[in-house]
Design a protein around this motif. Structure first.
Motif, mmCIF file in Angstrom:
data_model
loop_
_atom_site.group_PDB
_atom_site.id
_atom_site.type_symbol
_atom_site.label_atom_id
_atom_site.label_comp_id
_atom_site.label_asym_id
_atom_site.label_seq_id
_atom_site.Cartn_x
_atom_site.Cartn_y
_atom_site.Cartn_z
ATOM 1 N N PHE A 90 0.746 -4.840 -1.351
ATOM 2 C CA PHE A 90 0.992 -6.244 -1.025
ATOM 3 C C PHE A 90 -0.462 -6.743 -0.359
ATOM 4 O O PHE A 90 -0.893 -7.870 -0.661
ATOM 5 N N SER A 91 -0.595 -5.783 0.506
ATOM 6 C CA SER A 91 -2.111 -6.059 1.187
ATOM 7 C C SER A 91 -3.268 -6.246 0.124
ATOM 8 O O SER A 91 -4.264 -7.038 0.238
ATOM 9 N N ARG A 92 -3.386 -5.303 -0.891
ATOM 10 C CA ARG A 92 -4.451 -5.572 -2.033
ATOM 11 C C ARG A 92 -4.026 -6.944 -2.729
ATOM 12 O O ARG A 92 -5.113 -7.108 -3.467
ATOM 13 N N LEU B 63 3.194 -9.125 6.256
ATOM 14 C CA LEU B 63 4.463 -8.455 6.800
ATOM 15 C C LEU B 63 5.496 -8.300 6.075
ATOM 16 O O LEU B 63 5.809 -9.081 4.893
ATOM 17 N N LEU B 64 6.160 -7.009 5.810
ATOM 18 C CA LEU B 64 7.487 -6.917 5.017
ATOM 19 C C LEU B 64 8.845 -6.586 5.990
ATOM 20 O O LEU B 64 8.545 -6.099 7.225
ATOM 21 N N LEU C 206 5.642 1.700 3.420
ATOM 22 C CA LEU C 206 4.328 1.693 3.613
ATOM 23 C C LEU C 206 3.376 1.725 2.080
ATOM 24 O O LEU C 206 2.454 0.803 1.899
ATOM 25 N N GLU C 207 3.762 2.187 1.161
ATOM 26 C CA GLU C 207 3.249 2.117 -0.112
ATOM 27 C C GLU C 207 3.308 0.934 -0.617
ATOM 28 O O GLU C 207 2.268 0.166 -1.121
ATOM 29 N N THR C 208 4.419 0.333 -0.337
ATOM 30 C CA THR C 208 4.581 -1.251 -1.041
ATOM 31 C C THR C 208 3.791 -2.071 -0.086
ATOM 32 O O THR C 208 3.248 -3.128 -0.670
ATOM 33 N N ALA D 197 2.630 -13.296 -7.621
ATOM 34 C CA ALA D 197 2.425 -11.977 -7.592
ATOM 35 C C ALA D 197 3.518 -10.989 -6.817
ATOM 36 O O ALA D 197 3.781 -10.018 -7.503
ATOM 37 N N PHE D 198 3.942 -11.603 -5.657
ATOM 38 C CA PHE D 198 4.827 -10.734 -4.896
ATOM 39 C C PHE D 198 6.115 -10.806 -5.904
ATOM 40 O O PHE D 198 6.758 -9.602 -5.921
#
Length: 517
Positions: free
Chosen positions: A86-88, A67-68, A80-82, A112-113
């Motif tokens: 994050f999901s990867r 969640l962002l 959505l690109e960010t 990592a975030f």
């Protein structure tokens, strides 16, 4: 886009990992995460949902959500690109999308975030760069651990001194006790036998007088041994336990130094290099270099930051004059709370809200800069490693360094050359500087205290078992008190009357990754 927070949460809104990139209270972020499941409606295929103040951009991960939380004014395509990046990152550190696995890897995910987003804005990084940055050594962590070890050693030393002090007090108490017994014995003999101040009283007082004299002359505590149990001396037994613990560490192969030696060794790290003023400025740069063994620079990136620390609240209303004379394409970014118009017009760093001071007693990053290039001429130090097979199952290796930027001075330079696994120690034929065989990592370490224009180049020859590929990648580490980018702080002035304000400054450049592969 302005990214407020990133979180990994359950379907019910329970936050497993949450990272805020702007100033937000704990209750605020908990309220936003708790409201997210209530906004979800069945049958919708969207990956975002909006409220009056924020936008939730999410992606399902089995039974979890990535969640962002962004502002409504942010670009949804960039969001959505960010989100995809994050999901990867999550599968990179978590083997399964389970709550326990995410909690175990919470700190790795947070690190990592932080590489993806800084101060609410997306960094230009990919997954490989994030992995590399997270695996890098932290200079601040090394300093913290070294300071903590020094403090522990000092605490053990103070504990031993306290035990000795308690022992001295115990001896003094015993002395006073023996004196009291002497006086009471004399009184019994003098008054009990003669019944008054008769002729026998003087002889009866003689033994106590001798006892007092003996106790007075006997001033060295080690010669007095208490007969009974001593509860105050138990601290001394703990000191013995510390000694036995240190002996155990030595028996296990750990290197343990004395407190005096450790303090003297740590002095260059924990002692400030400058006299710290009420306004203290730190300018730091991290260098990442990847070059090929056959020559040619693959990538070079320098990231810098200017941190401001104000210890006196009276100096919160200031402006910092920065001079940027670098002719190279340096990307400069100011903190969102910094007045950008003031920076663009006259190169000054000041608060956007004029009646709001800079925070005090905290390190505030107010300016960041970055330069990326693949031009060979920009490399500060070039390394030429040339292994050649000798026909005896090994190689004759010649390695040479050359200081390309003669204006820089590199300190504490270490060049690490890997060796073939299980190979015997190499034979060093010629070396300018110091060399050491690292048996644990199976590598040859070349140490040069200082590289500057007076001695810009040197070489080392050695023979070792292995193939040419075994001697790569060559890794380099160094520090410098001169920045790579030509940015300087010219002065600090007060915003009220423009008067100059005294400030102190520290400058440090260090390598994060410097490899020749």
């Amino acid at each position: 886009m302005v990214l407020l927070a990133a979180a990994v949460c359950t379907r019910s809104g329970k936050a497993l990992v949450s990272r805020q990139f702007v100033e937000m209270t704990k209750s605020r972020i908990e309220g936003l995460l708790a409201a997210f499941p209530k906004l979800m409606t069945g049958g919708r295929q969207h990956t975002f949902v909006e409220t009056e103040s924020v936008r939730y951009v999410y992606q399902p991960l089995d039974r979890l959500y990535m969640l962002l939380i962004t502002t409504r004014a942010s670009n949804i395509l960039e969001d959505l690109e960010t989100l995809r990046l994050f999901s990867r990152v999550i599968p990179e550190y978590c083997r399964s999308m389970e709550e326990s696995e995410v909690l175990d890897k919470a700190f790795d995910l947070i690190f990592a975030f932080d590489e993806i987003v800084a101060l609410g804005y997306r960094e230009s990084v990919n997954l490989a760069q994030i992995r590399t940055f997270v695996e890098m050594d932290s200079h601040e962590e090394k300093v913290y651990r070294a300071v903590r070890e020094t403090q522990e050693r000092e605490a053990r030393t103070k504990m031993k001194e306290k035990a000795k002090e308690l022992q001295r007090k115990r001896v003094e108490e015993m002395k006073r006790g023996s004196k009291t017994q002497g006086y009471s014995g004399g009184s019994s003999g003098g008054f009990g036998v003669s019944g008054g101040f008769g002729g026998n009283s003087g002889s009866n007082f003689t033994p106590p007088t001798e006892t007092i004299t003996a106790c007075t002359q006997e001033t060295r505590p080690p010669t007095i041994k208490p007969a009974g149990p001593n509860r105050a001396m138990k601290l001394g037994s703990k000191a013995k336990d510390v000694d036995s613990f240190v002996d155990q560490l030595k028996s296990e192969g750990e290197r343990v130094v004395s407190s005096t030696e450790s303090v003297s060794k740590m002095a260059p790290i924990i002692t400030p290099q400058v006299d710290v003023e009420a306004v203290h400025i730190v300018m730091a740069e991290d260098v990442v270099v990847r070059a090929g063994r056959d020559g040619g620079l693959q990538n070079m990136e320098v990231q810098g930051i200017l941190k401001l620390r104000i210890s006196d609240p009276d100096h919160g209303f200031i402006k910092v004059q920065v001079d940027n004379t670098d002719s190279r394409p340096v990307q400069v970014q100011t903190h969102p709370n910094v007045d950008r118009d003031l920076w663009r017009s006259c190169g000054q760093i000041g608060m956007k809200i004029s009646n709001k001071p800079f925070p005090h007693n905290t390190d505030v990053g107010v300016l960041k800069w970055r330069i990326q290039t693949s031009d060979d001429s920009h490399v500060p130090l070039s390394i030429n490693c040339w292994p050649q097979e000798n026909g005896a199952g090994g190689c004759d290796v010649n390695i040479e360094y050359n200081l390309e930027n003669r204006e820089m001075q590199l300190n504490e330079v270490t060049i690490t050359i890997p060796l073939a696994p299980g190979a015997p120690p190499p034979i060093v034929n010629e070396c300018e500087g110091e060399h050491e065989y690292d048996r644990g990592h199976c590598a040859l370490v070349w140490r040069i205290p200082v590289i500057d224009k007076t001695a810009p180049t040197a070489s080392m020859d050695f023979t070792a078992r292995g193939a040419p590929d075994n001697f790569f990648p060559v890794r380099v580490n160094f520090t410098s008190t001169r920045l790579y980018c030509d940015l300087k702080v010219l002065g600090v002035v007060s915003t009220s009357d423009g008067a100059p304000v005294a400030f102190s400054q520290e400058v440090l450049l260090k390598t994060n990754v410097y490899e020749i592969d």
